[in-house]
Scaffold this active site. Sequence first.
Site, PDB file in Angstrom:
ATOM      1  CG  ASN A 150      -6.579  -0.754   1.207  1.00 42.06           C
ATOM      2  OD1 ASN A 150      -5.867  -0.328   0.304  1.00 42.06           O
ATOM      3  ND2 ASN A 150      -6.100  -1.177   2.358  1.00 42.06           N
ATOM      4  CG  HIS A 166      -3.235   3.639   2.199  1.00 37.62           C
ATOM      5  ND1 HIS A 166      -3.664   3.264   0.952  1.00 37.62           N
ATOM      6  CD2 HIS A 166      -3.262   2.515   2.973  1.00 37.62           C
ATOM      7  CE1 HIS A 166      -3.930   1.966   0.963  1.00 37.62           C
ATOM      8  NE2 HIS A 166      -3.696   1.498   2.176  1.00 37.62           N
ATOM      9  CB  CYS A 173      -0.951   0.017   1.180  1.00 38.51           C
ATOM     10  SG  CYS A 173      -2.073  -1.387   1.197  1.00 38.51           S
TER      11      CYS A 173
END
Length: 324
Positions: free
Chosen positions: A281, A251, A114
Amino acid sequence: MPKYAHVISTGSYLPEKALTNKDLEKTVDTSDEWIFQRSGIRQRHIAAEGELTSDMAIKAAKSALDKAGLNPSDIDGIIVATTTPDLTFPSTAVIVQAGLKAPVGLAFDVQAVCAGFIYALSTANGLIRTGQAKRILVIGAEKLSSIINWEDRTTCVLFGDGAGAVILEARDMEGEKPSEGIISTHLYADGSFKNALYTNGGVGLNGLSGHIVMNGHEVFKQAVNLMSEAVNKALEYNNLKASDVDWLVPHQANIRIIESTAKKLKVPMERVVVTLQNHGNTSAASIPLALDVPMRSGMIKPGQLALLEALGGGLTWGSALIRL
Ligand code: ACO
């Protein structure tokens, strides 16, 4: 004259199919209410049958190229941040290069889960500042649907597919440090947390890609602390206060992580970009998606200061300060 890397364009792509929390209620023991309360996610997008990470990356790249009024022939570097490459090799970046019909230039993938996009952006910045490329497409693209265990309700509700891209261009730098474009990046990793978030398979281990396994509590705690630290490093390094930054672009993993980090940093939520309700996500695609959506809507304006922050499996994390 020394160069800095200016962000000249952004682009993104989400697959057509949206999988809502209500849809997931039919396949696992969960509820829209549970998912939304714990994560802030309402839906995620899922790649179509046969649609690969490179296909999504190419679409995001084309949207960034169109916005900038450029052709693939204007690009001399492609870096793709991804955890879900089409193949073990060659890299997704060279598949994107071929798909775009971009000329010979540098092309490679970056794997920092990520945090991958921040790592890729930092790498591209270095390549531009050392004169190795003039215009680099930095892409974050993921087909996480292929590494999700769709029977595991603790993870399958959180992730989605998608891609985002930025184009960095070498510009002449007045002075010793950039005051526009990428101003600074800070990258970190701590492998002692490698068991907090991982796949239970891999090329070397068993020839499989495996599925996502996560210690949600541990990741939550570390995410808030480590992303706040990375943001503070960027502020200290540039002699800035949190109030000097126009936008925090975190994020897009989980609204509670985003809110807790913003609170720790004393940044009001009005100055925090949140797009995860629409796509969940998307790992390395998360930051460029969160940058493209508000840039296209006009919420983020050229000349504003944005502080990007991400954390992912590894653990890997980092921040990037950009004047857009
Ligand atoms: N639907 C309904 N119930 C669920 C679900 C679900 N999808 N998933 C778990 N539960 C249950 C659990 O089984 C547990 O039940 P029990 O009490 O009977 O055992 C109960 O809900 C509470 O589970 P917790 O794990 O304690 O729930 P929590 O409030 O901690 O939320 C979550 C879980 C959302 C995963 C949280 O830990 C979190 O946000 N962690 C961060 C993880 C993250 O965002 N990771 C993304 C990747 S890393 C990154 O990108 C930063």
